[in-house]
Design a protein around this motif. Structure first.
Motif, PDB file in Angstrom:
ATOM      1  N   UNK A 127       6.571 -83.818  86.008  1.00  0.00           N
ATOM      2  CA  UNK A 127       7.091 -83.622  87.360  1.00  0.00           C
ATOM      3  C   UNK A 127       6.070 -82.835  88.172  1.00  0.00           C
ATOM      4  N   UNK A 128       5.982 -83.071  89.462  1.00  0.00           N
ATOM      5  CA  UNK A 128       5.016 -82.319  90.264  1.00  0.00           C
ATOM      6  C   UNK A 128       5.441 -80.876  90.535  1.00  0.00           C
ATOM      7  N   UNK A 129       6.736 -80.547  90.361  1.00  0.00           N
ATOM      8  CA  UNK A 129       7.227 -79.194  90.651  1.00  0.00           C
ATOM      9  C   UNK A 129       7.999 -78.646  89.463  1.00  0.00           C
ATOM     10  N   UNK A 130       7.273 -78.041  88.549  1.00  0.00           N
ATOM     11  CA  UNK A 130       7.835 -77.514  87.305  1.00  0.00           C
ATOM     12  C   UNK A 130       8.922 -76.467  87.586  1.00  0.00           C
ATOM     13  N   UNK A 131       8.655 -75.567  88.507  1.00  0.00           N
ATOM     14  CA  UNK A 131       9.609 -74.500  88.802  1.00  0.00           C
ATOM     15  C   UNK A 131      10.920 -75.049  89.356  1.00  0.00           C
ATOM     16  N   UNK A 167      16.671 -76.467  88.776  1.00  0.00           N
ATOM     17  CA  UNK A 167      17.725 -77.465  88.909  1.00  0.00           C
ATOM     18  C   UNK A 167      18.555 -77.561  87.629  1.00  0.00           C
ATOM     19  N   UNK A 168      17.895 -77.515  86.475  1.00  0.00           N
ATOM     20  CA  UNK A 168      18.615 -77.558  85.201  1.00  0.00           C
ATOM     21  C   UNK A 168      19.446 -76.288  85.028  1.00  0.00           C
ATOM     22  N   UNK A 169      18.858 -75.152  85.367  1.00  0.00           N
ATOM     23  CA  UNK A 169      19.597 -73.888  85.264  1.00  0.00           C
ATOM     24  C   UNK A 169      20.828 -73.920  86.183  1.00  0.00           C
ATOM     25  N   UNK A 170      20.670 -74.387  87.401  1.00  0.00           N
ATOM     26  CA  UNK A 170      21.781 -74.468  88.352  1.00  0.00           C
ATOM     27  C   UNK A 170      22.880 -75.417  87.869  1.00  0.00           C
ATOM     28  N   UNK A 171      22.504 -76.378  87.035  1.00  0.00           N
ATOM     29  CA  UNK A 171      23.469 -77.351  86.519  1.00  0.00           C
ATOM     30  C   UNK A 171      24.147 -76.876  85.233  1.00  0.00           C
ATOM     31  N   UNK A 172      23.877 -75.636  84.821  1.00  0.00           N
ATOM     32  CA  UNK A 172      24.545 -75.088  83.634  1.00  0.00           C
ATOM     33  C   UNK A 172      23.671 -74.917  82.420  1.00  0.00           C
ATOM     34  N   UNK A 206      19.726 -73.526  80.813  1.00  0.00           N
ATOM     35  CA  UNK A 206      19.048 -72.240  80.831  1.00  0.00           C
ATOM     36  C   UNK A 206      17.549 -72.395  80.728  1.00  0.00           C
ATOM     37  N   UNK A 207      16.853 -71.361  81.116  1.00  0.00           N
ATOM     38  CA  UNK A 207      15.394 -71.362  81.042  1.00  0.00           C
ATOM     39  C   UNK A 207      14.977 -70.572  79.809  1.00  0.00           C
ATOM     40  N   UNK A 208      14.298 -71.244  78.888  1.00  0.00           N
ATOM     41  CA  UNK A 208      13.809 -70.591  77.673  1.00  0.00           C
ATOM     42  C   UNK A 208      12.458 -69.930  77.921  1.00  0.00           C
ATOM     43  N   UNK A 209      11.584 -70.577  78.690  1.00  0.00           N
ATOM     44  CA  UNK A 209      10.283 -70.035  79.063  1.00  0.00           C
ATOM     45  C   UNK A 209      10.022 -70.401  80.513  1.00  0.00           C
ATOM     46  N   UNK A 210       9.900 -69.390  81.353  1.00  0.00           N
ATOM     47  CA  UNK A 210       9.608 -69.631  82.767  1.00  0.00           C
ATOM     48  C   UNK A 210       8.242 -70.303  82.887  1.00  0.00           C
ATOM     49  N   UNK A 211       7.962 -70.861  84.024  1.00  0.00           N
ATOM     50  CA  UNK A 211       6.726 -71.603  84.243  1.00  0.00           C
ATOM     51  C   UNK A 211       5.491 -70.787  83.861  1.00  0.00           C
ATOM     52  N   UNK A 212       4.579 -71.439  83.168  1.00  0.00           N
ATOM     53  CA  UNK A 212       3.326 -70.823  82.736  1.00  0.00           C
ATOM     54  C   UNK A 212       2.262 -71.905  82.623  1.00  0.00           C
ATOM     55  N   UNK A 213       1.018 -71.509  82.630  1.00  0.00           N
ATOM     56  CA  UNK A 213      -0.097 -72.436  82.457  1.00  0.00           C
ATOM     57  C   UNK A 213      -0.640 -72.311  81.046  1.00  0.00           C
ATOM     58  N   UNK A 214      -0.867 -73.472  80.415  1.00  0.00           N
ATOM     59  CA  UNK A 214      -1.580 -73.474  79.141  1.00  0.00           C
ATOM     60  C   UNK A 214      -2.959 -74.077  79.409  1.00  0.00           C
ATOM     61  N   UNK A 215      -3.636 -74.530  78.398  1.00  0.00           N
ATOM     62  CA  UNK A 215      -4.998 -75.037  78.579  1.00  0.00           C
ATOM     63  C   UNK A 215      -5.065 -76.317  79.413  1.00  0.00           C
ATOM     64  N   UNK A 248      13.119 -75.487  79.129  1.00  0.00           N
ATOM     65  CA  UNK A 248      14.522 -75.251  79.448  1.00  0.00           C
ATOM     66  C   UNK A 248      15.393 -75.900  78.382  1.00  0.00           C
ATOM     67  N   UNK A 249      16.670 -75.603  78.440  1.00  0.00           N
ATOM     68  CA  UNK A 249      17.625 -76.329  77.621  1.00  0.00           C
ATOM     69  C   UNK A 249      18.789 -76.722  78.516  1.00  0.00           C
ATOM     70  N   UNK A 250      19.346 -77.903  78.231  1.00  0.00           N
ATOM     71  CA  UNK A 250      20.464 -78.364  79.047  1.00  0.00           C
ATOM     72  C   UNK A 250      21.746 -77.649  78.618  1.00  0.00           C
ATOM     73  N   UNK A 251      22.849 -77.985  79.234  1.00  0.00           N
ATOM     74  CA  UNK A 251      24.108 -77.302  78.957  1.00  0.00           C
ATOM     75  C   UNK A 251      24.654 -77.586  77.564  1.00  0.00           C
TER      76      UNK A 251
END
Length: 117
Positions: free
Chosen positions: A69-73, A78-83, A85-94, A101-104
């Motif tokens: 997706x072009x907008x990770x955040x 959107x998934x969090x708002x739908x119930x 959760x965020x396991x790891x907030x946005x970050x850059x790897x190599x 995230x995980x769904x409901x």
């Protein structure tokens, strides 16, 4: 929310070489990319089958869906708002920007976007 492209299933492995051998030699999936001894991507046709050790797996021990997706955040929010959760907030790897995230129901999703270099 728009512009999602489910492209990857990420599987856990404790031995990358053995897993690559199974998926490439036994199941016939060509190796597309390998990053050391902790990550590999194989051509599964319309989906990439990724193999990752605990070092590089977003949720070790789980099967995770990778969605480009072009907008990770925004996707994670959107998934969090739908119930979910965020396991790891946005970050850059190599190679890419990611958010895990995980769904409901507790299923793992990693949103990613290639880094612009």
């Amino acid at each position: 929310m728009a512009d999602f492209d489910a492209r990857m299933i990420i599987l856990s492995t404790e031995n990358l070489d053995e897993s690559i051998r199974l998926y490439s030699e036994v199941l016939g999936m060509p190796l597309k990319f390998r990053d050391g001894d902790h990550f590999a991507a194989l051509d599964g046709g319309s989906v990439t089958v990724a193999l990752a050790t605990a070092i590089d797996h977003p949720l070790p021990g789980q099967v995770v869906v990778g969605i480009k997706t072009p907008d990770v955040e925004a996707a994670a929010k959107a998934v969090e708002d739908a119930g979910g959760g965020i396991a790891k907030a946005a970050y850059d790897d190599a190679h890419e920007r990611r958010s895990v995230v995980y769904d409901h129901f507790g299923n793992g999703i990693v949103f990613y976007s290639p880094l612009q270099r």
